[in-house]
Design a protein around this motif. Structure first.
Motif, PDB file in Angstrom:
ATOM      1  N   GLY A  21      19.876  87.568  18.187  1.00  0.00           N
ATOM      2  CA  GLY A  21      19.360  88.630  17.327  1.00  0.00           C
ATOM      3  C   GLY A  21      19.826  88.484  15.891  1.00  0.00           C
ATOM      4  O   GLY A  21      19.045  88.649  14.953  1.00  0.00           O
ATOM      5  N   VAL A  22      21.111  88.161  15.702  1.00  0.00           N
ATOM      6  CA  VAL A  22      21.630  87.961  14.351  1.00  0.00           C
ATOM      7  C   VAL A  22      20.930  86.784  13.677  1.00  0.00           C
ATOM      8  O   VAL A  22      20.488  86.879  12.523  1.00  0.00           O
ATOM      9  N   ILE A  23      20.824  85.674  14.391  1.00  0.00           N
ATOM     10  CA  ILE A  23      20.188  84.485  13.818  1.00  0.00           C
ATOM     11  C   ILE A  23      18.740  84.765  13.458  1.00  0.00           C
ATOM     12  O   ILE A  23      18.256  84.420  12.366  1.00  0.00           O
ATOM     13  N   LEU A  24      18.020  85.412  14.371  1.00  0.00           N
ATOM     14  CA  LEU A  24      16.604  85.689  14.140  1.00  0.00           C
ATOM     15  C   LEU A  24      16.409  86.636  12.963  1.00  0.00           C
ATOM     16  O   LEU A  24      15.589  86.368  12.067  1.00  0.00           O
ATOM     17  N   GLY A  49      22.953  91.810   1.437  1.00  0.00           N
ATOM     18  CA  GLY A  49      22.349  92.857   2.247  1.00  0.00           C
ATOM     19  C   GLY A  49      21.994  92.373   3.639  1.00  0.00           C
ATOM     20  O   GLY A  49      22.104  93.118   4.617  1.00  0.00           O
ATOM     21  N   MET A  50      21.596  91.107   3.733  1.00  0.00           N
ATOM     22  CA  MET A  50      21.288  90.550   5.051  1.00  0.00           C
ATOM     23  C   MET A  50      22.537  90.512   5.921  1.00  0.00           C
ATOM     24  O   MET A  50      22.492  90.804   7.121  1.00  0.00           O
ATOM     25  N   VAL A  51      23.672  90.151   5.314  1.00  0.00           N
ATOM     26  CA  VAL A  51      24.915  90.031   6.080  1.00  0.00           C
ATOM     27  C   VAL A  51      25.475  91.394   6.451  1.00  0.00           C
ATOM     28  O   VAL A  51      25.903  91.618   7.585  1.00  0.00           O
ATOM     29  N   THR A  52      25.448  92.329   5.500  1.00  0.00           N
ATOM     30  CA  THR A  52      26.079  93.623   5.743  1.00  0.00           C
ATOM     31  C   THR A  52      25.170  94.635   6.423  1.00  0.00           C
ATOM     32  O   THR A  52      25.660  95.559   7.082  1.00  0.00           O
ATOM     33  N   GLY A  58      20.388  93.235  13.793  1.00  0.00           N
ATOM     34  CA  GLY A  58      19.997  92.193  14.735  1.00  0.00           C
ATOM     35  C   GLY A  58      20.979  92.063  15.877  1.00  0.00           C
ATOM     36  O   GLY A  58      20.587  91.814  17.030  1.00  0.00           O
ATOM     37  N   LEU A  59      22.259  92.245  15.568  1.00  0.00           N
ATOM     38  CA  LEU A  59      23.287  92.196  16.612  1.00  0.00           C
ATOM     39  C   LEU A  59      23.058  93.290  17.652  1.00  0.00           C
ATOM     40  O   LEU A  59      23.118  93.036  18.862  1.00  0.00           O
TER      41      LEU A  59
END
Length: 252
Positions: A21-24, A49-52, A58-59
């Protein structure tokens, strides 16, 4: 199936789902958001923003989906499991193909016009915006813009023009980005008053590629006071802004 094996399958599916989910979400979502923003992420705000923000989403979604799949797999009896027929294979393949086509179609729609490579030596047109009252309070000072290198202590003045629109003053200018001049070591800044010098983040390096057309107005990065040497971040104020656009070079 023993209870221990069932629990391990659920845990494994949950972890794999969370990772996937995180990767996608990150690797598929970043190009979409970047395209929607006009291809600009000069301050790295979209990436952060994608990381935080997006990665935890996604996780959670991936982990929940993995948990549901693992739980169903763990409690299903052998006689209840549906055979993996050719029809199911084609259905899954069709759904995946539709998702891929839909993703790239959306990316194409959001991408907008083709980007301009800075290595093609385009013109960078810039504007700094501030309150007209600040300039009116310093009638003997002429606002200007320059390229400045802190490391080399070099100042390269730029031609500008000033216009007043209501209560706002806009200082506009243009820079021909030429390879080999080392502009990537410079900052583009505006000298607005004797006490106020502001700068922003501009694509000055030949390797960058940006979309044509003006970017959105953005708060300046730093506000300097040349008289006292004080420096403050400009992100929390609503007076000084900047924007730019990149256009193919035109000879005067």
């Amino acid at each position: 199936m023993s209870a221990f094996k069932a629990v391990m399958k659920v845990v494994a599916c949950t972890v794999l789902g969370a990772v996937f989910g995180v990767i996608l979400f990150v690797f598929a979502g970043y190009p979409l958001l970047l395209a929607a923003a006009g291809g600009r992420d000069m301050n790295g705000g979209i990436a952060m923003g994608m990381v935080t923000g997006v990665a935890p989403l996604g996780l959670f979604i991936g982990g929940f989906a993995g948990f549901a799949i693992g739980l169903r797999w763990a409690v299903a009896r052998p006689q209840d499991r549906r055979p993996f027929t050719a029809r199911r294979k084609y259905t899954i393949a069709g759904v995946l193909a539709a998702l891929v086509v839909g993703y790239f179609s959306l990316l194409f729609i959001l991408q907008g016009p083709a980007g301009i490579k800075m290595s093609s030596e385009p013109d960078l047109e810039f504007e700094f915006r501030t309150a007209a009252a600040l300039l009116a309070a310093n009638p003997d000072f002429t606002p200007a813009a320059e390229l400045y290198s802190e490391y080399q202590d070099r100042h390269i003045p730029l031609e500008t023009e000033l216009r007043i629109e209501g209560g706002e003053a806009i200082l506009a200018g243009k820079l021909h980005v030429v390879k080999g001049r080392g502009y990537e070591n410079f900052s583009l800044r505006a000298l607005l008053t004797p006490e106020i010098t502001v700068d922003g983040v501009f694509p000055l390096w030949p390797g960058a590629e940006v979309q044509p057309g003006y970017a959105e107005w953005d708060e300046v990065g730093y506000i300097h006071n040349p008289k006292t040497g004080e420096v403050e971040l400009g992100y929390s104020q609503d007076v000084h802004f900047y924007r730019y656009r990149v256009m193919p070079h035109r000879e005067q």
